[in-house]
Design a protein around this motif. Structure first.
Motif: not given
Length: 454
Positions: A220-226, A231-235
């Motif tokens: 779950t943590a990896n999914q959240t980090l992904e 989101a960071m890349e999109r931002q």
């Protein structure tokens, strides 16, 4: 110590398990001591009965002396059928019967634990009573010996203390090891997250091999980090796009302002040689261009912000006919199907069609074809010009803001580069698509929107 207990889950769990084991051992030890003491008391009573048996034999043989010698017991009393003490050990000489609690009714032999007897104040004694039946009645032989203490023997309590301490220590060690091994993946995840926070590691945490809750936590943590990384890349992409947008906007806004400034300065330097009417027309042209750019920027801002609009049934053929009726420099050929109705904001849809027609008019050679039809559950609007067309690798570029191809820059210096991006944003806002599709000649812009079923 309190800070350590708050911080270390391993120590807390080991401490709680050790306390639980200690309490369990105390309860078990109490029951064990109780059962063991009863067994020892019964054994002591049997042994006392065996020692008092020789006195009973003396009574049976009429050989009972007044003084009975017994070094193994605390005392012996012999009571005749009349209730008188006829023989006893020296320490009980002259005393009446010490107890009448035993023997109980209908019992030949009996034993009990009695406390605070006259001869043994402040302590408890095991008392054994035995009947000796003679011709004159039933004689009673009493034997007394020190009661068994609650801990039975010092060795027993020492053994139990040692066993309890050993079990508590093993519990502490075992729970501490198990929890440490169980939480090792959590510690790895924590370290990796710390590296990610510090910017020194990849955006993933290690996933343990065990199929348990910690593995699910890591996944779950990896999914959240992904998702966070995406989101960071999109931002970052959005920030870069906004930066380019701001640069292009400032450049396009600066151009008409610079032109107007140059025209006015030149006119002021040579007022007697200036055709003020021509200068005014040139400045007005620059102002019109500036106004168009600002209007387009405001429109894009509203579309990006998702500003509310008025949705209503709109006949796409009628809307296209109204826009085509306006005077244009190139001939517009309509091919409109009636009854193609969509749910849309009429003004925005008109703005979309106007932008497509303006773009086609700038690039067409002789004419523009506008087609409206229904295809399945979609309403389709096509704008086709007979110009040079757009290269396949440039079909998405033209929808980027402030983008003008080299050909358009040379042929149409007045374009703002915002008309097609605005048209696509309007299509997206209406759950539709706007794209450039293949055609035999010129550029073919195709709008597809959901048609109303009714």
């Amino acid at each position: 110590m309190s800070t350590l207990l708050r911080r270390s889950l391993r120590i807390r769990l080991a401490l709680f398990a050790s306390i639980a084991m200690l309490l369990l051992n105390i309860v078990v030890s109490v029951f064990v001591l109780y059962g063991l003491r009863n067994e020892v008391v019964d054994a002591e009573a049997q042994e006392m009965s065996s020692k008092a048996l020789r006195v009973l034999l003396m009574v049976k043989r009429n050989q009972l002396p007044q003084r009975v010698i017994s070094d193994d017991l605390d005392g012996i009393q012999v009571v005749d059928p009349a209730g008188r003490v006829v023989a006893s050990t020296p320490n009980l000489a002259g005393m009446p019967p010490l107890t009448k609690a035993i023997p109980r009714r209908n019992r030949a032999n009996d034993a009990a634990e009695l406390c605070d007897l006259r001869a043994f104040p402040g302590r408890c004694e095991i008392a054994v009573a035995m009947h000796a039946y003679q011709s004159d009645g039933a004689w009673i032989i009493y034997a007394f010996d020190r009661a068994v203490p609650w801990y039975v023997r010092p060795q027993v309590i020492i053994f139990q203390i040692c066993v309890t301490a050993l079990l508590v220590a093993l519990t502490w060690f075992g729970v501490s090891r198990v929890v440490a091994r169980t939480l090792a993946p959590v510690d790895s995840i924590r370290k990796k997250l710390a590296e990610i926070t510090a910017g020194g590691g990849g955006m993933r945490v290690p996933v343990p091999d065990n199929d348990d809750e910690i593995r699910a936590l890591a996944e779950t943590a990896n999914q959240t980090l992904e998702q966070l990384e995406a989101a960071m890349e999109r931002q970052e992409a959005a920030i870069e796009q906004q930066r380019r947008f701001a640069g292009d906007a400032s450049h396009d806004l600066r151009s008409p302002i610079t032109a107007m400034r140059a025209q006015v300065e030149e006119a002021l330097l040579h007022p007697e040689d200036t055709d003020w009417r021509e200068t005014g027309n040139e400045v007005l042209s620059s102002l019109n261009r500036l106004q168009a750019i600002v209007t387009n920027l405001l429109t894009l801002t509203k579309l990006d912000a998702g500003a509310p609009d008025r949705r209503e049934p709109v006949d796409l053929g009628e809307l296209a006919a109204a826009e085509i009726a306006r005077p244009r420099s190139k001939r517009v050929v309509p091919n409109l199907q009636s009854g193609v109705v969509v749910t849309a904001d009429r003004l925005q849809l008109a703005r979309l069609l106007t932008n497509l027609l303006d773009n086609a008019e700038r690039h067409a050679e002789t004419h523009v074809i506008v087609t409206v039809r229904q295809q399945g559950g979609e309403a389709v609007l096509e704008v086709l010009d007979d110009g040079a067309g757009i290269a396949h690798d440039q079909r998405e570029v033209v929808f980027q803001r402030f983008t003008r191809l080299d050909d358009s820059r040379s042929r149409d210096a007045g374009g703002s580069g915002l008309g097609l991006p605005i048209a696509r944003e309007i299509a997206k806002a209406h759950s539709g698509t706007l794209a450039i599709e293949d055609s035999h000649t010129g550029a073919r812009f195709v709008l597809r929107m959901p048609a109303r079923e009714d």
